[in-house]
Design a protein around this motif. Structure first.
Motif, PDB file in Angstrom:
ATOM      1  N   GLU A  27       0.820  -1.219   0.000  1.00 23.29           N
ATOM      2  CA  GLU A  27       0.000   0.000   0.000  1.00 23.29           C
ATOM      3  C   GLU A  27       0.853   1.268   0.000  1.00 23.29           C
ATOM      4  O   GLU A  27       0.636   2.188   0.776  1.00 23.29           O
ATOM      5  CB  GLU A  27      -0.966  -0.001   1.187  1.00 23.29           C
ATOM      6  N   HIS A  28       1.805   1.283  -0.886  1.00 22.56           N
ATOM      7  CA  HIS A  28       2.694   2.439  -0.996  1.00 22.56           C
ATOM      8  C   HIS A  28       2.829   2.818  -2.464  1.00 22.56           C
ATOM      9  O   HIS A  28       2.975   1.939  -3.311  1.00 22.56           O
ATOM     10  CB  HIS A  28       4.069   2.094  -0.410  1.00 22.56           C
ATOM     11  N   PRO A  29       2.781   4.102  -2.766  1.00 20.63           N
ATOM     12  CA  PRO A  29       2.865   4.528  -4.167  1.00 20.63           C
ATOM     13  C   PRO A  29       4.071   3.969  -4.920  1.00 20.63           C
ATOM     14  O   PRO A  29       3.988   3.722  -6.118  1.00 20.63           O
ATOM     15  CB  PRO A  29       2.932   6.054  -4.080  1.00 20.63           C
ATOM     16  N   TYR A  32       3.200   0.341  -6.165  1.00 18.10           N
ATOM     17  CA  TYR A  32       2.031   0.131  -7.030  1.00 18.10           C
ATOM     18  C   TYR A  32       2.426  -0.304  -8.439  1.00 18.10           C
ATOM     19  O   TYR A  32       1.772  -1.140  -9.039  1.00 18.10           O
ATOM     20  CB  TYR A  32       1.164   1.383  -7.111  1.00 18.10           C
ATOM     21  N   LYS A  33       3.502   0.258  -8.960  1.00 13.25           N
ATOM     22  CA  LYS A  33       3.928  -0.105 -10.315  1.00 13.25           C
ATOM     23  C   LYS A  33       4.310  -1.586 -10.380  1.00 13.25           C
ATOM     24  O   LYS A  33       3.903  -2.302 -11.292  1.00 13.25           O
ATOM     25  CB  LYS A  33       5.094   0.770 -10.765  1.00 13.25           C
ATOM     26  N   LEU A  62      -4.605   2.923  -8.589  1.00  8.28           N
ATOM     27  CA  LEU A  62      -3.392   2.741  -7.784  1.00  8.28           C
ATOM     28  C   LEU A  62      -2.168   2.608  -8.690  1.00  8.28           C
ATOM     29  O   LEU A  62      -1.819   1.519  -9.138  1.00  8.28           O
ATOM     30  CB  LEU A  62      -3.532   1.498  -6.893  1.00  8.28           C
ATOM     31  N   GLY A  63      -1.549   3.715  -8.991  1.00 10.40           N
ATOM     32  CA  GLY A  63      -0.360   3.712  -9.836  1.00 10.40           C
ATOM     33  C   GLY A  63      -0.657   3.679 -11.325  1.00 10.40           C
ATOM     34  O   GLY A  63       0.252   3.669 -12.137  1.00 10.40           O
TER      35      GLY A  63
END
Length: 125
Positions: A27-29, A32-33, A62-63
């Protein structure tokens, strides 16, 4: 993690799905990739859990750019395989209880027609 990554890169579906879930749960930007890449690969090869996660990634943006149509398409694919969370989400959509933008009922029928196969490649997603 290195062993799992190696297996995923070698084309192991279970490893790719596990990596997709691992990065999704961060759950971190920044993750997300990676989550998108692993889940997309596994989802298109028929992994129901990855299809459900990919649907959430598209639905929440999300991303990636938010894409409710793709989200619902992957929820339907996962639901077709018995994924309980995806069944709940696609059921909400079918009953009109989901806050999707625009007229979602018409493209739901279009997506249902496209998604008769078990993986994204067969559906043209």
């Amino acid at each position: 993690m290195n062993g799992l990554s190696k297996l995923g890169k070698e084309g192991n579906l279970e490893a790719a799905a596990a990596l997709g879930e691992f990065y999704f749960r961060q759950e971190h930007p920044l993750t997300y990739k990676l989550s998108f890449e692993w889940n997309e690969w596994a989802a298109r090869r028929g992994d129901a859990g990855s299809q459900g996660r990919l649907a959430t990634i598209y639905h929440e943006g999300l991303g990636v750019e938010r894409n409710p149509q793709r989200a619902f398409a992957f929820w339907l694919l996962a639901a077709k395989q018995g994924h309980s969370g995806a069944r709940a989400m696609s059921g909400k959509l079918r009953n009109g209880n989901f806050g999707a933008p625009g007229s979602h009922r018409s493209w739901l029928l279009d997506i249902s027609e496209l998604c008769r196969g078990k993986c994204g490649r067969q559906c043209g997603l």
